[in-house]
Design an enzyme around this catalytic site. Structure first.
Site: not given
Ligand code: ADP
Ligand code: MG
Length: 393
Positions: A36, A197, A350, A373
């Protein structure tokens, strides 16, 4: 870009207050990752070369409006000095007499870092008086902290009311890259959405549904879509209260002629643990008691074909529990496929960025967003307070 940018203001000899995002990981008083800090170097170096008086302001961690010895910025100033190859001043406050004096003594081309802005309760409260005090320190405000642009705080929004406010180079790059993809993409335009989710991503899905030609859904949230189609995802992460929302999204996609791709096979495990037994099964064959933790090989092939045809791709959310090696295969494969695309390839979020960096293809993509975020909210089509507050052109 409809906001004033750094290139467009005369900074020579002026006091420039630059909001940076130096919220870096630290351990035992040392900076453990300076990504960063390096991301802000183009803006800082430019200001130094243009002989501005550079006053940097950032937050670090969550001191909750109180002084916290372990969240002081001295190690950050030291690391910045190392990567800039020049001296960086540091004061023990954010506003007040001592800070004013340090600013008064700045010579053109010198750099001063203020103390952690979140030591001040007025920061998160976006207190008008505190914002005015910040503004008094400078002639011009520059925001280069895209990662905190979704927060309406004194140093990201309030202060901008009092000064000419321009986007720094990093901020400009973020807005240009993602803004271009959202407003005027080259087609075919595909979005890859994953992560844990559906509930975290409904805003992103709804915004992108109006813009993309194809929506690829994987990761944990695909389970909710598959279950909504009547499949039994056994012990997989499924959001029961989002089944209806998933159905609505699928109907909407069909109505708008958006191609919606879901997994056709998944890697299932008995436990979400790296040493758990696991295997690949068709989505209608998930054994009772097992959990889907990654997309399978046939799905990788299906998604990769769509990726190859695309001219613009936005990716948010890993395809599986990529933190565990046995379940990182789908995410890695898609990252590599994306790296081969000749069009615009953007990753935001992230965990998604961490995943792509782990794969080692980050440098082959068009844009890796520095804001977790903030990039999500940008992809949701929301106006970010830190961007809205900048001076209009
Ligand atoms: P980002 O930070 O890129 O927006 P998210 O925080 O929404 O992404 O999602 C990342 C998380 O989703 C990771 O910790 C990963 O382990 C979890 N994840 C991905 N696929 C699954 C799954 N099939 N079951 C449970 N958790 C999952
Ligand atoms: Mg995340």
């Amino acid at each position: 870009m409809n906001k004033l940018t750094l290139q467009e203001v005369d900074v020579k000899g002026k006091r420039i207050l630059v909001r940076v995002d130096f919220n870096v990981p630290m351990q035992d008083g040392k900076v453990t990752d300076d990504t960063r800090i390096r991301a802000a170097l183009p803006t800082i170096k430019y200001l130094v070369e243009e002989e501005a008086k550079v006053i940097l302001i950032t937050h670090l961690g969550r001191p909750k409006g109180q002084y916290k010895e372990e969240l002081k910025l001295d190690p950050v100033a030291q690391r910045l000095a190392d990567v800039l190859h020049m001296q960086v001043g540091k004061v023990n406050g954010v506003v007040g007499e001592a800070v004013k004096q340090a600013v008064d003594q700045l010579k053109p081309g010198e750099v001063l870092l203020l103390e952690n802005v979140r030591f001040e309760p007025g920061e998160k409260a976006n207190d008008a008086e505190f914002a005015a005090q910040l503004a008094e320190l400078a002639d011009i405000y520059v925001n280069d902290a895209f990662g905190t642009a979704h927060r309406a705080h004194a140093s990201t929004a309030g202060v901008a009311k009092h000064l000419t406010a321009a986007a720094g180079f990093l901020m400009e790059k973020e807005i240009e890259a993602m803004g271009q993809a959202l407003t005027d993409p080259q087609h075919p335009f595909s979005a890859i959405l994953g992560g844990a989710k559906v509930s975290d991503k409904i805003g992103v899905i709804n915004n992108l549904l109006n813009k993309v030609d194809a929506l690829i859904i994987g990761g944990g949230m695909a389970n909710t879509f598959l279950q909504a189609q009547g499949l039994d995802m056994a012990d997989s992460l499924v959001e029961k209260e989002k089944l209806e929302a998933a159905r609505v999204i699928m109907q909407q996609a069909e109505k708008q002629g958006v191609k919606l791709l879901l997994p056709v096979d998944v890697v299932v495990a008995e436990e979400v643990s790296a040493d758990s037994s696991h295997k690949t099964v068709a989505v209608d064959q998930v054994p009772a008691g097992w959990k889907a933790v990654d997309i399978g090989d046939s799905t990788v092939q299906l998604f990769t074909e769509q990726i190859r045809q695309s001219r613009t791709i936005i990716w948010n959310g890993p395809m599986g529990v990529f933190e565990m090696e046995p379940f990182a295969g789908g995410t890695n494969a898609l990252a590599r496929a994306m790296a081969e695309v000749e069009g615009t390839t953007i990753v935001g979020g992230g965990d998604s960025v961490a995943a792509v960096e782990k794969t080692g293809v980050a440098s082959q993509l068009t844009h890796i967003s520095t804001g977790g975020g903030a990039s999500l909210e940008f992809l949701e089509g929301k106006e970010l307070p830190g961007i809205a507050a900048l001076t209009d052109k």
